[in-house]
Design an enzyme around this catalytic site. Structure first.
Site, PDB file in Angstrom:
ATOM      1  N   GLY A  38     -17.266  19.392  52.818  1.00 29.30           N
ATOM      2  CA  GLY A  38     -17.887  19.304  54.148  1.00 29.30           C
ATOM      3  C   GLY A  38     -18.360  17.885  54.410  1.00 29.30           C
ATOM      4  O   GLY A  38     -18.939  17.247  53.529  1.00 29.30           O
ATOM      5  N   ARG A  64      -9.662  20.601  52.610  1.00 28.25           N
ATOM      6  CA  ARG A  64      -9.526  21.421  51.418  1.00 28.25           C
ATOM      7  C   ARG A  64      -8.075  21.354  50.967  1.00 28.25           C
ATOM      8  O   ARG A  64      -7.169  21.183  51.767  1.00 28.25           O
ATOM      9  CB  ARG A  64      -9.892  22.881  51.718  1.00 28.25           C
ATOM     10  CG  ARG A  64     -11.341  23.070  51.972  1.00 28.25           C
ATOM     11  CD  ARG A  64     -11.925  24.218  51.160  1.00 28.25           C
ATOM     12  NE  ARG A  64     -13.385  24.187  51.353  1.00 28.25           N
ATOM     13  CZ  ARG A  64     -13.981  24.472  52.512  1.00 28.25           C
ATOM     14  NH1 ARG A  64     -13.274  24.808  53.564  1.00 28.25           N
ATOM     15  NH2 ARG A  64     -15.290  24.404  52.612  1.00 28.25           N
ATOM     16  N   CYS A  65      -7.824  21.499  49.694  1.00 30.55           N
ATOM     17  CA  CYS A  65      -6.461  21.337  49.196  1.00 30.55           C
ATOM     18  C   CYS A  65      -6.250  22.285  48.022  1.00 30.55           C
ATOM     19  O   CYS A  65      -6.635  21.995  46.892  1.00 30.55           O
ATOM     20  CB  CYS A  65      -6.258  19.886  48.767  1.00 30.55           C
ATOM     21  SG  CYS A  65      -4.610  19.598  48.119  1.00 30.55           S
ATOM     22  N   ASP A 103     -20.012  19.745  45.160  1.00 32.22           N
ATOM     23  CA  ASP A 103     -19.595  20.304  43.876  1.00 32.22           C
ATOM     24  C   ASP A 103     -18.081  20.474  43.731  1.00 32.22           C
ATOM     25  O   ASP A 103     -17.515  20.101  42.703  1.00 32.22           O
ATOM     26  CB  ASP A 103     -20.352  21.608  43.561  1.00 32.22           C
ATOM     27  CG  ASP A 103     -20.354  22.580  44.715  1.00 32.22           C
ATOM     28  OD1 ASP A 103     -19.627  22.343  45.695  1.00 32.22           O
ATOM     29  OD2 ASP A 103     -21.079  23.589  44.633  1.00 32.22           O
ATOM     30  N   THR A 115     -23.614  15.541  50.650  1.00 30.05           N
ATOM     31  CA  THR A 115     -23.778  16.943  51.068  1.00 30.05           C
ATOM     32  C   THR A 115     -25.089  17.099  51.818  1.00 30.05           C
ATOM     33  O   THR A 115     -26.120  16.594  51.377  1.00 30.05           O
ATOM     34  CB  THR A 115     -23.765  17.917  49.861  1.00 30.05           C
ATOM     35  OG1 THR A 115     -24.502  19.095  50.198  1.00 30.05           O
ATOM     36  CG2 THR A 115     -24.427  17.300  48.637  1.00 30.05           C
ATOM     37  N   ASP A 167     -26.729  19.724  52.121  1.00 25.91           N
ATOM     38  CA  ASP A 167     -27.551  20.820  51.590  1.00 25.91           C
ATOM     39  C   ASP A 167     -28.516  20.391  50.488  1.00 25.91           C
ATOM     40  O   ASP A 167     -29.400  21.156  50.112  1.00 25.91           O
ATOM     41  CB  ASP A 167     -26.656  21.931  51.035  1.00 25.91           C
ATOM     42  CG  ASP A 167     -25.970  22.723  52.125  1.00 25.91           C
ATOM     43  OD1 ASP A 167     -26.333  22.538  53.298  1.00 25.91           O
ATOM     44  OD2 ASP A 167     -25.076  23.516  51.814  1.00 25.91           O
ATOM     45  N   ASP A 213     -27.846  20.119  47.329  1.00 25.42           N
ATOM     46  CA  ASP A 213     -27.652  21.154  46.310  1.00 25.42           C
ATOM     47  C   ASP A 213     -27.013  20.585  45.043  1.00 25.42           C
ATOM     48  O   ASP A 213     -26.264  21.267  44.357  1.00 25.42           O
ATOM     49  CB  ASP A 213     -26.800  22.300  46.872  1.00 25.42           C
ATOM     50  CG  ASP A 213     -25.484  21.813  47.459  1.00 25.42           C
ATOM     51  OD1 ASP A 213     -25.253  20.584  47.483  1.00 25.42           O
ATOM     52  OD2 ASP A 213     -24.686  22.640  47.898  1.00 25.42           O
ATOM     53  N   ARG A 264     -26.400  27.349  51.822  1.00 26.68           N
ATOM     54  CA  ARG A 264     -25.908  28.587  51.233  1.00 26.68           C
ATOM     55  C   ARG A 264     -26.596  28.871  49.899  1.00 26.68           C
ATOM     56  O   ARG A 264     -26.959  29.992  49.614  1.00 26.68           O
ATOM     57  CB  ARG A 264     -24.392  28.502  51.039  1.00 26.68           C
ATOM     58  CG  ARG A 264     -23.704  29.547  51.878  1.00 26.68           C
ATOM     59  CD  ARG A 264     -22.220  29.364  51.962  1.00 26.68           C
ATOM     60  NE  ARG A 264     -21.840  29.128  53.356  1.00 26.68           N
ATOM     61  CZ  ARG A 264     -20.677  28.695  53.750  1.00 26.68           C
ATOM     62  NH1 ARG A 264     -19.750  28.400  52.865  1.00 26.68           N
ATOM     63  NH2 ARG A 264     -20.427  28.524  55.023  1.00 26.68           N
TER      64      ARG A 264
END
Lengths: 326, 326, 326, 326
Positions: free
Chosen positions: A14, A75-76, A106, A129, A131, A133, A175
């Site tokens: 993201g 994304r891959c 992550d 990120t 977040d 996190d 999340r």
């Protein structure tokens, strides 16, 4: 000093505000130390599809203030396979790229670790990120911007809550980590903050709201992290509407606006600082670590630990929240 | 000049940014012309519950820049009955209040019309609605702020859309009027704008997106008014995901943030101007009209017509949108 | 329809927010109608130095929200001479460019008129100026953004004024036109607004402040246009400090921040609309006119008149300002 | 636990965003622990003039997001005398106020220390200053907001700098501390940053600009703290204009806008946290200390040291700035 001559950089996962500031710092610091610097488009996708180009100082001009990432992200799935990674690494190899900087979270770090393990290329991670996190850093690139965006949004919602004597349940991103909820909730005077790291006792929430109703305090904000165990804002609202039907209860889910926007001063600073030190770390022979900042000093945490370990949220804050929202 | 000596003012319906600026203008202009001015809390609710207080110049100090409304707003079912209105009017009557200014939208004006019809009290309406869904004015108080809030939010979403080559379906407010969608969509370079006033041909939308995919233009924004006949953003996304599975399609519903926030310059100006002229209109013997601005001149539209008639959206704009988003 | 096949576009004079949105609209509308479109860098300087390049749809992607101008702007003395203009026109001629769109203010339009007169090339002007100092349009590109920037700045200053019971003299842009001062002053509840279009009676200002001091209203904002006949904010402050030494009087000159920033929704809309109609006007055979919007209709004013004539500021506003700031 | 029963709170010195959030925290935490809480208007002035009132939870409702300070601030010369302070203290004494919380900077703390020394009343200081010029804390209340305001302003200036290939000299606040300049300069990609803590070699600045001119990099921002030894922005511009006449050099002094505005999330958080701990500190018997945060832990620095000692700015940053602006 390590023998690093050509490095590549990518953003993955993201997007978060400040990624561009980090890119700028990595590219210009790399050039300053005499390295060739390559940009990889769309994260590991571009690495596999050979969408790689050489960058100069101008490539990153006038981007420090921009949200998103000029290298894009994606994304891959193919990269999750050993074949995919071999194909991707071949595109670095053919250019003699001998160092990689990955800006992301992550999932991005997991990919970097595998590349390092399988092909021996030194990798450095930067925590990108919203977040917050990741373990091993007081700041992640984008968190401060996201949380200020949430605060500005909740301030607007409070105008309406106040005009109508309403209870608003606001859902913010997060999340697995409740930091956006915690910080934005404190900053907007929330009545209660629900986060994944603390269990929610809905009876307490109801009791507290009932007590406030008696005191004619009808304007209340509850901030919920999307990953709270109780469920998101809609779940919380359902219970409250049932048990406190007199309240005029509304839900607002802030959503994707939290990812974008021009980065705050703080995000630009830490991104610049981390980007500079990513190069210094590579040159000093470091690998497989995330660059972070702890107590205003640079820190270097193994990627595996940065992903696996969790910060502990100071539950004292939740107590203070109750006192201040009284 | 009319024999008006004591007026009351209220805000009603959904709050909108600029209501406070309008309150300030009504109160201070009223005082300037020697009137006594009363504020009614929570719209018709407060009128019924006798929550009415005299205002002076200080009552409205330092509020021109604040969102929401210091007089608060509320829905009031009892007021829909003749008994309710009689009870409410009695509270004006006992203070000898002989003029009423109502800031709000269609529901608020309906209430005002009934009071006027039943008790003969002169009423003036000011268009306070973010949706711009009233006839007889080029501007409503709050619309410019709401649309700028939507634009800022969509700008942020575009950062993320751009970083991920995504298609975003963004839902903005507007149950019966598509102006927020139209203006914010044009201003953010939306690919398509779906509004209640124009029929949506989903085949055209799909065809246009497909054609763009061929040209590798994958970043697209579609702006949908909540009241669009096709359904909101989630409905639109469902169809697109089915028919264009390759697109990375996301939904964002902006929601309540569009109501709050500090009003823009334009909203403060029109609120100030309309507030001033509300008093002039009362003094000139006008009643049962909404104060508006058409072509930079004050206009006075019967409340009934302001509610019933509809502006026609210039469909030319929808054609220009397509050209500019190419 | 005119025989226009290849057009060029430039931005000139002080930059203003929305110029990029206008560029985007001109380029994409031109392409839509089958024209070749050329961008000229740095206004007439780039025309002279042959810094001209062909533009496609991508050239103007993702710029609608950006301040400044991607074509840059500059002053060019050489262009004031007939030789200079001949040299500049030769660079259009050799590309068979047969239409020119100029986004800027009075200086820019003067240059365009001369080119048209001397070489017969059709020229269309778009009003790009934050000062709103052109005749023949209700809006100029950039004004709404500039005035909102001023309002946000003055709101911040009011926080401090309020905390310290201070009188602030705030100077905003506007050498010949007081619109920024007038609008931002009304919107921030200024006590007095000093503009070039109205004579300032400093005795009245002093008397009004004295009267307020008696009522203990010590927080006051005076907004001054830089071109006010009395002098800028520093001159005004000097007089007030002498005559009202008890007031805690401070000066703030907003300066260049008023030119930049992401354009407001309104500026993006009018820029898009005007840009579209610039091409329609060229194709319809119009020349030597400025595209404007009057009463929500497109208007086409001869460049000469757009520069020479002046709007009349409604002095009623200055009276209302006094009433509302009471 | 200390025997504290009644406390008073004041804000003093230049206002800073977040002071209201701190007030809210002090008041509500005090009430939570069973104290009576009194607000003192206009700092030591109000203490002397007995402008003191009891506060409840409602007194600080809906202020966490507001700039300025609801208790107002003022300078008070009389308080510098022993007689003045005796008179002031008498107003605390007569209410049995036995604890004082002072939010402000060095002047405010000096006053508090004297009160404590002369009358034995426990005093706690909270660092409320946008300049971050106090020792013993990583954050001061208002700094993060001020620096973000500066960044947003410089971003706007960069739009114009970029459009015109200009060199802008931007002056930000900071008489004795260069943090606002340093942080805002890094965050906006400034070419050079001039601060009181580091000596400015103007030859180096000129040499660097000359070298950039050769590379056609004409857009540059220099950020100057008002307290830089070389002089403010106007002095710097004078030298540069003389020595580099080809540059299009402009000055912008940001001024008072840096003090106001809604506080950022970070400022609201630290203000809330410090406010809470001010009460805890009083109850724990602490006095004559400033509450600060160092490495995310609360810290308590004697007021005298907080005023006298200076942070050392990491000059490494100035080197990184050069690398990143290349």
């Amino acid at each position: 000093m390590n023998k690093v001559n050509k490095i590549a950089i990518l953003t993955s996962g993201g997007d978060s505000p400040g990624m561009n500031a980090a890119l700028r710092a990595v590219v210009r610091t790399g050039l300053y130390f005499g390295l060739e610097v390559y940009g990889i488009m769309r994260g590991y996708s571009g690495m596999m599809e050979d969408d790689i180009f050489q960058m100069d100082s101008r490539s990153v001009a006038n981007i420090i203030q921009r949200g998103g990432t000029i290298l894009k992200s994606a994304r891959c799935k193919e990269f999750y396979t050993a074949e995919g990674r071999a194909k991707a690494y071949a595109n670095l190899k053919k250019r003699d790229i001998d160092g990689l900087v990955v800006i992301g979270g992550d999932g991005s770090f997991t990919g970097a670790m595998k590349l390092q393990a399988e092909f021996g290329i030194p990798v450095i991670g930067l925590p990108g990120t919203i977040d917050k996190d990741l373990y091993g850093t007081d700041f992640t690139i984008g968190f401060d911007t996201a949380v200020n965006t949430a605060v500005e949004a909740i301030d607007k919602i409070r105008d309406t809550a106040d005009a109508h004597d309403r209870l608003f349940i606001v859902e913010v991103m997060g999340r697995h980590a409740g930091y956006i909820a915690l910080h934005s909730g404190i900053a907007t005077g929330a009545e209660t903050i629900l986060i994944p790291e603390a269990s929610t006792n809905m009876d307490d929430v109801i009791a507290s709201l009932s007590e406030k109703e008696k005191r004619k305090k009808l304007v209340n904000i509850i901030v919920v992290a999307e990953g709270d165990a109780f469920g998101g804002a809609n779940e919380v609202a359902k219970v409250i509407k049932e048990r406190l039907p007199k309240f005029d209860t509304k839900v607002s889910i802030l959503g994707h606006i939290q990812r974008g926007g021009s980065p705050t001063c703080s995000d630009r600073l830490i991104a610049s600082r981390m980007g500079y030190h990513a190069i210094e770390a590579l040159l000093a022979g470091k690998s497989n670590v995330m660059v972070g900042i702890i107590n205003n000093e640079m820190s270097y945490t193994p990627l595996e630990i940065a992903i696996r370990e969790k910060d502990i949220i100071d539950e004292d804050w939740l107590r203070i929240v109750k006192i201040l929202a009284s």
